[in-house]
Structures are given as structure tokens and as C-alpha cells.
Design an enzyme around this catalytic site. Sequence first.
Site, short mmCIF file in Angstrom:
data_model
loop_
_atom_site.label_atom_id
_atom_site.label_comp_id
_atom_site.label_asym_id
_atom_site.label_seq_id
_atom_site.Cartn_x
_atom_site.Cartn_y
_atom_site.Cartn_z
N TYR A 69 6.41 -16.18 -4.55
CA TYR A 69 6.18 -15.16 -5.58
C TYR A 69 6.26 -15.76 -6.99
CZ TYR A 69 5.39 -11.42 -2.40
OH TYR A 69 4.81 -10.63 -1.45
N ARG A 72 2.92 -17.19 -7.67
CA ARG A 72 1.93 -16.16 -7.98
C ARG A 72 2.17 -15.53 -9.35
NH1 ARG A 72 1.97 -12.34 -3.24
NH2 ARG A 72 0.34 -11.31 -4.44
N ASN A 113 -3.70 -4.30 -5.69
CA ASN A 113 -3.31 -5.56 -6.34
C ASN A 113 -2.03 -5.40 -7.14
OD1 ASN A 113 -5.66 -6.44 -5.25
ND2 ASN A 113 -6.82 -6.45 -7.15
N ASP A 115 -1.19 -7.72 -9.52
CA ASP A 115 -1.30 -8.68 -10.61
C ASP A 115 -1.32 -8.06 -12.01
OD1 ASP A 115 -3.98 -7.71 -10.85
OD2 ASP A 115 -4.68 -9.20 -9.41
N HIS A 144 0.81 -1.04 -4.34
CA HIS A 144 1.66 -2.03 -3.68
C HIS A 144 2.65 -2.67 -4.65
CE1 HIS A 144 -1.44 -2.58 -0.16
NE2 HIS A 144 -0.73 -1.47 -0.05
N CYS A 152 16.57 -4.77 -7.07
CA CYS A 152 17.87 -5.30 -6.65
C CYS A 152 18.17 -4.86 -5.21
CB CYS A 152 18.97 -4.82 -7.59
SG CYS A 152 20.61 -5.34 -7.05
N GLU A 269 -18.89 -10.07 0.91
CA GLU A 269 -19.42 -10.27 2.27
C GLU A 269 -19.16 -9.02 3.11
OE1 GLU A 269 -17.10 -13.74 3.39
OE2 GLU A 269 -15.54 -12.46 4.26
C1 BJW Z 1 -14.64 -10.13 -2.92
C2 BJW Z 1 -14.72 -11.16 -3.88
C3 BJW Z 1 -15.50 -10.90 -5.03
C4 BJW Z 1 -13.45 -11.85 -2.31
N1 BJW Z 1 -16.15 -9.71 -5.12
N2 BJW Z 1 -15.29 -8.98 -3.05
C5 BJW Z 1 -2.24 2.44 10.61
C6 BJW Z 1 -2.82 1.64 11.56
C7 BJW Z 1 -2.36 0.35 11.79
C8 BJW Z 1 -1.30 -0.17 11.07
C9 BJW Z 1 -0.71 0.62 10.11
C10 BJW Z 1 -1.18 1.90 9.90
N3 BJW Z 1 -0.44 2.45 8.90
C11 BJW Z 1 0.47 1.54 8.48
C12 BJW Z 1 0.33 0.42 9.21
C13 BJW Z 1 1.14 -0.82 9.07
C14 BJW Z 1 0.72 -1.69 7.92
C15 BJW Z 1 -0.73 -2.13 8.12
O1 BJW Z 1 -1.65 -1.63 7.53
N4 BJW Z 1 -0.94 -3.13 8.93
C16 BJW Z 1 -2.29 -3.64 9.18
C17 BJW Z 1 -2.34 -5.12 8.84
C18 BJW Z 1 -2.69 -3.33 10.57
N5 BJW Z 1 0.88 -1.01 6.63
C19 BJW Z 1 2.04 -0.97 6.02
O2 BJW Z 1 3.03 -1.48 6.53
C20 BJW Z 1 2.14 -0.25 4.69
N6 BJW Z 1 3.26 0.63 4.74
C21 BJW Z 1 3.25 1.77 5.41
O3 BJW Z 1 2.25 2.23 5.88
O4 BJW Z 1 4.47 2.34 5.46
C22 BJW Z 1 4.70 3.47 6.32
C23 BJW Z 1 6.12 3.91 6.05
C24 BJW Z 1 6.35 5.24 5.78
C25 BJW Z 1 7.66 5.66 5.53
C26 BJW Z 1 8.71 4.75 5.56
C27 BJW Z 1 8.46 3.42 5.82
C28 BJW Z 1 7.16 2.99 6.07
C29 BJW Z 1 2.46 -1.23 3.57
C30 BJW Z 1 1.37 -2.21 3.34
C31 BJW Z 1 1.83 -3.22 2.29
C32 BJW Z 1 0.85 -4.37 2.13
N7 BJW Z 1 1.44 -5.38 1.34
C33 BJW Z 1 0.63 -6.50 0.89
C34 BJW Z 1 1.53 -7.43 0.05
C35 BJW Z 1 1.80 -6.82 -1.30
C36 BJW Z 1 2.64 -7.69 -2.12
C37 BJW Z 1 1.96 -8.96 -2.52
O5 BJW Z 1 0.90 -8.97 -3.14
O6 BJW Z 1 2.52 -9.99 -2.20
O7 BJW Z 1 -0.47 -6.05 0.13
S1 BJW Z 1 -0.15 -7.37 2.25
C38 BJW Z 1 -1.65 -7.69 1.40
O8 BJW Z 1 -2.77 -6.99 2.00
C39 BJW Z 1 -1.47 -7.09 0.00
C40 BJW Z 1 -2.83 -6.52 -0.26
O9 BJW Z 1 -2.74 -5.55 -1.28
C41 BJW Z 1 -3.23 -5.98 1.08
C42 BJW Z 1 -4.69 -5.75 1.25
O10 BJW Z 1 -5.40 -6.92 1.16
P1 BJW Z 1 -6.79 -6.95 0.36
O11 BJW Z 1 -6.54 -6.60 -1.05
O12 BJW Z 1 -7.79 -6.18 1.08
O13 BJW Z 1 -7.11 -8.53 0.36
P2 BJW Z 1 -7.87 -9.39 1.48
O14 BJW Z 1 -7.58 -10.81 1.15
O15 BJW Z 1 -7.57 -8.94 2.83
O16 BJW Z 1 -9.40 -9.09 1.22
C43 BJW Z 1 -10.06 -9.52 0.05
C44 BJW Z 1 -11.49 -9.00 0.13
O17 BJW Z 1 -12.13 -9.31 -1.09
C45 BJW Z 1 -12.32 -9.64 1.25
O18 BJW Z 1 -12.99 -8.61 1.96
C46 BJW Z 1 -13.33 -10.52 0.51
O19 BJW Z 1 -14.58 -10.60 1.17
C47 BJW Z 1 -13.45 -9.79 -0.80
N8 BJW Z 1 -13.84 -10.60 -1.96
N9 BJW Z 1 -13.99 -12.21 -3.47
C48 BJW Z 1 -16.02 -8.79 -4.14
N10 BJW Z 1 -15.65 -11.80 -6.00
ZN ZN Z 2 21.78 -4.50 -8.86
#
Ligand code: BJW
Ligand code: ZN
Length: 302
Positions: A69, A72, A113, A115, A144, A152, A269
Site C-alpha cells: 500500500y 501504491r 478506485n 486513488d 472501496h 485504526c 478489451e
Molecule cells: C481499460 C483500460 C483503459 C485497462 N481503458 N479500460 C456475489 C457473487 C460472488 C461473490 C461475491 C458476491 N458478493 C460479494 C462477493 C464477494 C466479493 C467478490 O465480489 N468476489 C469476487 C471476486 C467473486 N466481494 C466482496 O467481498 C465485497 N464485499 C462485500 O460484498 O461484502 C458483503 C458484506 C456485507 C456485510 C458485512 C460484511 C460483508 C468487497 C469487495 C472489495 C474489493 N476490494 C478491492 C481492493 C480495494 C482496495 C485496493 O485498491 O487495494 O477492490 S479488490 C480490487 O478489485 C479492487 C477493485 O476496485 C476491484 C475491481 O477491480 P477492477 O477495478 O474491475 O480492476 P481490474 O483490474 O479487474 O479490471 C480493470 C479493467 O480495466 C479490465 O477490464 C481492463 O480491460 C480495463 N482497462 N486499461 C478502458 N485504458
Molecule cells: Zn486508534
Amino acid sequence: MPPSSDISAFRSALQQSKRIIIVAGAGLSTASGIPTFRGAGGYWRSFEATRLATPEAFAANPSLVWQFYHYRREKVFACKPNNAHHVIARLLRHEYRQPIAPLANQCTLITQNVDGLSIRAREELAASDPTSANSESGDIIEMHGRLVDTLCKRCEDRRSNTQSPICPALAGTEVRTDAIMDEAGKRVPEATISTEDLPHCEKEGCGGLLRPGVVWFGEAIPDLEAIDGLVDAADMCLVVGTSSVVYPAAGFADTVRQNGGTVAVFNIEASRGDKKADFLFIGPCEETLGNVLGISLGESTS
Ligand code: BJW
Ligand code: ZN
């Protein structure tokens, strides 16, 4: 029916839309130099980024997760918003939106995002035109969390911390981005920073270990009810630069479509979002978004 890439048909739909949401992901920021989570860019020191973004990873190795982190945070401090952020900042503003979506009295960016670049683009736009600094702009929801926030572990105090580096022990660790091998080709283990040297809470009498203020897998999305309300009400959903694999964000376009709304995907893509799209614009969003929406940035941005 496969999604259409007809710009004038999309613009006609936009002219009719009343409530717009933009659902964004990491691809929105790639032109700013921020790596994505999945695909080729999704590795740091040979670790999969998604494997470090969990409470379990932090509990097992807070030193490693903080190094990830810190890397990043430093990257984001050195980056600036790109054309796609600037186009969205304009779309959020009523006066820029009026010619292309005259009926849309609501427009919200829901970004995955962390960022802060969308907020910075909006601030830059307001600063570039002080006369309209107070004019209405749609909301930006960082669902997110934020890289600059800390949380903390003991007292749950959340605050913004833009110090660079966030603590002395992490200084310089950001330059190591690849796995290091010794002469025998064996991986050199990661340097471990002792927990007491990692960032700690400065709230009076606490001193608990801090973690990044972002939402990890398995954690709840803050204010999800409010987000769901916006998604339910939306009749136009722009899906920008996300792989559409992480829920709940991956389900927003489905909801809009099920409610009779229009979905347009902007991705470099094919992605999972395509199957729920009415419109699909393949290409770098920093180019396609402005072209397709008909929002020009003029000379003021890079
Ligand atoms: C371009 C480009 C250009 C490149 N132009 N395009 C239902 C079904 C199944 C599972 C679940 C469900 N509901 C919940 C879940 C579990 C889980 C989940 O989804 N798992 C899946 C993997 C299956 N979800 C969670 O756990 C979430 N929480 C939740 O639902 O809690 C329930 C709850 C309720 C009550 C109490 C307790 C819990 C939380 C999800 C948190 C995700 N966190 C992260 C990290 C954030 C911190 C950090 O940044 O470090 O978030 S993981 C990571 O993935 C990050 C992103 O925001 C997220 C999404 O990724 P993103 O942005 O799509 O990036 P990429 O890399 O995957 O894709 C990039 C895209 O850009 C690509 O398509 C490229 O082609 C494209 N691209 N250049 C246009 N120039
Ligand atoms: Zn504290």
C-alpha cells in the site's frame, strides 16, 4: 443481440436519460500510470494484487501488505488525472451535461478506485473556472475507500493521511517492485518491518496498529444502501474500465438493465460487462469516453 457500437444511437439514448450512473474501475486510471488489479498489471513483486487486498493477508503479514500500500500511495502521489477523469468531471457538472443529456438532473460517479484521481479532476475543473466553482456537480462515491485513509485496528478511528512516506520504516521500500533472486536463482525473502515500526494511531491514548482505509474482500461497502438507491433509480449506466468481476459493483449494470435502463461499456478489451451491455465501445477510455459522449476537453488538459 450483441451490443451496438453506434455512437449516434448511444447519444440519442443519452439525450433521453434522466438519471445517470458511471461505474468505474482500475482501467479509468491506467493512463495515469496506475496498474490494474487483474491481467498483466495485476502483480507487485510477483504477488497477485488481489491476494494482498484481504483482511487475512494483513493479519498474516502486515509488513508486506503495508509495503504494497505504501508503494501504491507513493505512485498515486506522483500521478495526475488523465483525460477520462477530466471527461467524467465535466459530465458530472450540469452545464457541461446539458447539451448531451438535457433531461438528466442526476449524475453520479460510483468508482471502485481508491486513488482519489476523480476527486482531483473535479477539483481541477472547479479551480480552472472559479466563476462556476459553486455550480452544481454530481457526487463521487469512492465505494472501496481511499488509499490516503487510515483505519485504526483498535479504536476504528478513520482519517486522511497524506504523509509521504506514511512512516519512516517504509521509506524507500517502494522502489522494489519485482521479486529479487539470489545467484542460485532462489527468491530473496521480503524485508520484514517489525509491527511496531508500521503506522500507528495518533489518537490520544490509543496507539493501535493502523491499516489502509480501503475495502478488502469480505468487508462491507460503506453506505451501500445509498448506492443501491442510486443504482435502482438510474436509467443510464456507463461502465468504465472495470473487469466487472467484483461484487457488488459488478451487479450494478444488471440492475439498471433489469429496470429497463441502458448500459454502455467502455473497456480496452472484452470484459464480463459486455453481456449486459446495450452499447460497447472498445478502446482506451481516455480516448473513447470523450469521443463517444461528445465532451471535448479543449486545450486545458493533457
Ligand atoms: C481499460 C483500460 C483503459 C485497462 N481503458 N479500460 C456475489 C457473487 C460472488 C461473490 C461475491 C458476491 N458478493 C460479494 C462477493 C464477494 C466479493 C467478490 O465480489 N468476489 C469476487 C471476486 C467473486 N466481494 C466482496 O467481498 C465485497 N464485499 C462485500 O460484498 O461484502 C458483503 C458484506 C456485507 C456485510 C458485512 C460484511 C460483508 C468487497 C469487495 C472489495 C474489493 N476490494 C478491492 C481492493 C480495494 C482496495 C485496493 O485498491 O487495494 O477492490 S479488490 C480490487 O478489485 C479492487 C477493485 O476496485 C476491484 C475491481 O477491480 P477492477 O477495478 O474491475 O480492476 P481490474 O483490474 O479487474 O479490471 C480493470 C479493467 O480495466 C479490465 O477490464 C481492463 O480491460 C480495463 N482497462 N486499461 C478502458 N485504458
Ligand atoms: Zn486508534
